[in-house]
Design an enzyme around this catalytic site. Sequence first.
Site, PDB file in Angstrom:
ATOM      1  N   LYS A   1      -9.804   9.619 -17.452  1.00  0.00           N
ATOM      2  CA  LYS A   1     -10.065  10.308 -18.707  1.00  0.00           C
ATOM      3  C   LYS A   1      -8.812  10.284 -19.596  1.00  0.00           C
ATOM      4  O   LYS A   1      -8.479   9.259 -20.136  1.00  0.00           O
ATOM      5  CB  LYS A   1     -10.543  11.733 -18.415  1.00  0.00           C
TER       6      LYS A   1
ATOM      7  N   ASP B   1     -10.002  21.016 -10.076  1.00  0.00           N
ATOM      8  CA  ASP B   1     -10.220  19.834 -10.902  1.00  0.00           C
ATOM      9  C   ASP B   1      -9.697  20.180 -12.296  1.00  0.00           C
ATOM     10  O   ASP B   1     -10.319  20.947 -13.029  1.00  0.00           O
ATOM     11  CB  ASP B   1     -11.716  19.490 -10.921  1.00  0.00           C
TER      12      ASP B   1
ATOM     13  N   TYR C   1     -18.099  19.598 -11.179  1.00  0.00           N
ATOM     14  CA  TYR C   1     -18.510  18.215 -11.508  1.00  0.00           C
ATOM     15  C   TYR C   1     -19.556  17.773 -10.476  1.00  0.00           C
ATOM     16  O   TYR C   1     -19.321  17.876  -9.259  1.00  0.00           O
ATOM     17  CB  TYR C   1     -17.247  17.356 -11.441  1.00  0.00           C
TER      18      TYR C   1
ATOM     19  N   ARG D   1       0.813  -1.221   0.000  1.00  0.00           N
ATOM     20  CA  ARG D   1       0.000   0.000   0.000  1.00  0.00           C
ATOM     21  C   ARG D   1       0.843   1.266   0.000  1.00  0.00           C
ATOM     22  O   ARG D   1       0.417   2.314  -0.464  1.00  0.00           O
ATOM     23  CB  ARG D   1      -0.948  -0.020   1.221  1.00  0.00           C
TER      24      ARG D   1
HETATM   25  C1  PLP Z   1     -14.993  11.976 -14.703  1.00  0.00           C
HETATM   26  C2  PLP Z   1     -14.663  13.164 -13.919  1.00  0.00           C
HETATM   27  C3  PLP Z   1     -14.333  13.057 -12.572  1.00  0.00           C
HETATM   28  C4  PLP Z   1     -14.417  11.762 -11.811  1.00  0.00           C
HETATM   29  O1  PLP Z   1     -13.566  10.790 -12.271  1.00  0.00           O
HETATM   30  P1  PLP Z   1     -13.857   9.243 -11.970  1.00  0.00           P
HETATM   31  O2  PLP Z   1     -12.589   8.587 -12.267  1.00  0.00           O
HETATM   32  O3  PLP Z   1     -14.987   8.870 -12.889  1.00  0.00           O
HETATM   33  O4  PLP Z   1     -14.263   9.135 -10.534  1.00  0.00           O
HETATM   34  C5  PLP Z   1     -13.973  14.212 -11.911  1.00  0.00           C
HETATM   35  N1  PLP Z   1     -13.942  15.396 -12.525  1.00  0.00           N
HETATM   36  C6  PLP Z   1     -14.252  15.538 -13.821  1.00  0.00           C
HETATM   37  C7  PLP Z   1     -14.186  16.882 -14.437  1.00  0.00           C
HETATM   38  C8  PLP Z   1     -14.625  14.435 -14.557  1.00  0.00           C
HETATM   39  O5  PLP Z   1     -14.962  14.581 -15.830  1.00  0.00           O
END
Ligand code: PLP
Length: 393
Positions: free
Chosen positions: A210, A185, A113, A58
């Site tokens: 993403k 973010d 988000y 971990r």
């Molecule tokens: C998809 C997304 C997230 C969350 O990511 P996950 O891996 O699906 O939890 C956070 N912020 C933005 C802008 C996103 O598009």
Amino acid sequence: MAKNSDRPLKPATRLVVSGHDTTSYYGFVNPPVYHASTVLYPTAEDQVAHRARYQYGRRGTPTTEALEGALAAIEGPNCAAVCLVPSGLNAISTAILSVVSAGDHILVTDSIYRPTRVFCDGTLKRMGVETTYYDPLIGDGIAKLMKANTRAVFVEAPGSQSFEMQDIPAIAAVAHERKARVLMDNTWATPLYYQALDKGVDLSIQAGTKYIGGHSDIMFGTISANADAAPRLKETYHSLGLCAGPDDVFLALRGLRTMGVRLAQHHRNGLAVAQWLAARPEVARVMHPALESDPGYAIWKRDFTGASGLFSIALKPTSEQKVYAFMNALTLFGMGFSWGGFESLVILFDCSEYRTATRWAPGGPTLRFHIGLEDTGDLIADLERGFAAMAAA
Ligand SMILES: *Cc1c(COP(=O)(O)O)cnc(C)c1O
């Protein structure tokens, strides 16, 4: 990591050379995937003293260190720590938990988000932390909303679904004057197109699901911190027992190596399709900050070095049946949440269900597109087919 004494390496080169010592692992280009929990210590003395390069699965393996090193190189010189987590949403909740305590207050952009909102309005509220949502266009007007117990300002640019740009340096200047942290973010632009830690952001978050992964086959997240925010981030991360799975870490590192060329293509393809859509009679507005007609264009041009493949449109008022006919006629656009993979996607959305600080009134149905790596002529022909089906419905 490769060093160059004359000048700092450019991002494209850092994506290729960082995070792995190619003289290790018998010279193989990529580090092996360590599936690991227990680390064996050679002697009792070593075990008692925790004397080993690695302690426990971990706490990190050569695989996770390779990815952390590569991500740190891309975040730039202000990056003091990188944490790898199981999802983008976990990166968000962990980063927030690292800056607040019971009785604190945070400011979060109304364009956030949506699951971030759910975390703030649920878990965070239950822990005694209050959230105020603010207009993403507020700029240094954020000063009016700062309270004595405001610990953090959360920004996201462009905004989720609606793509408002934020003046992050202006917001950060106010926040720092009041000793509050700035969290961002940065999933849309990635550090390649927005160097968040150089622009006043203390904790920069990416949903690695993403563009880092890039192939729609992993769930993964990253948090990068500057030197001020790093100690509390690492403490929170370790105390929550977080770590990312070895196969996802491997796929993230593999994806990262080609993120630069993929993003450049998403940028080009996205703009080409956005421009084409902007000229369609069915479309009222395209929300894409790299279009000169977009209200966020000046900030995008000033602060960002590229755009990704995600943007939205508002259609002129029309029936639900016609919008469904448009979507159902598309053959190259999948209908699914998430984005950032090689493929094109479309979803129908409605921010008016949950925004609280601003009013969402686009005037017609809204669609979000992710433009993938396909040929744009093919994509445009597909969208033409969609509009024809819409007219016939
Ligand atoms: C998809 C997304 C997230 C969350 O990511 P996950 O891996 O699906 O939890 C956070 N912020 C933005 C802008 C996103 O598009």
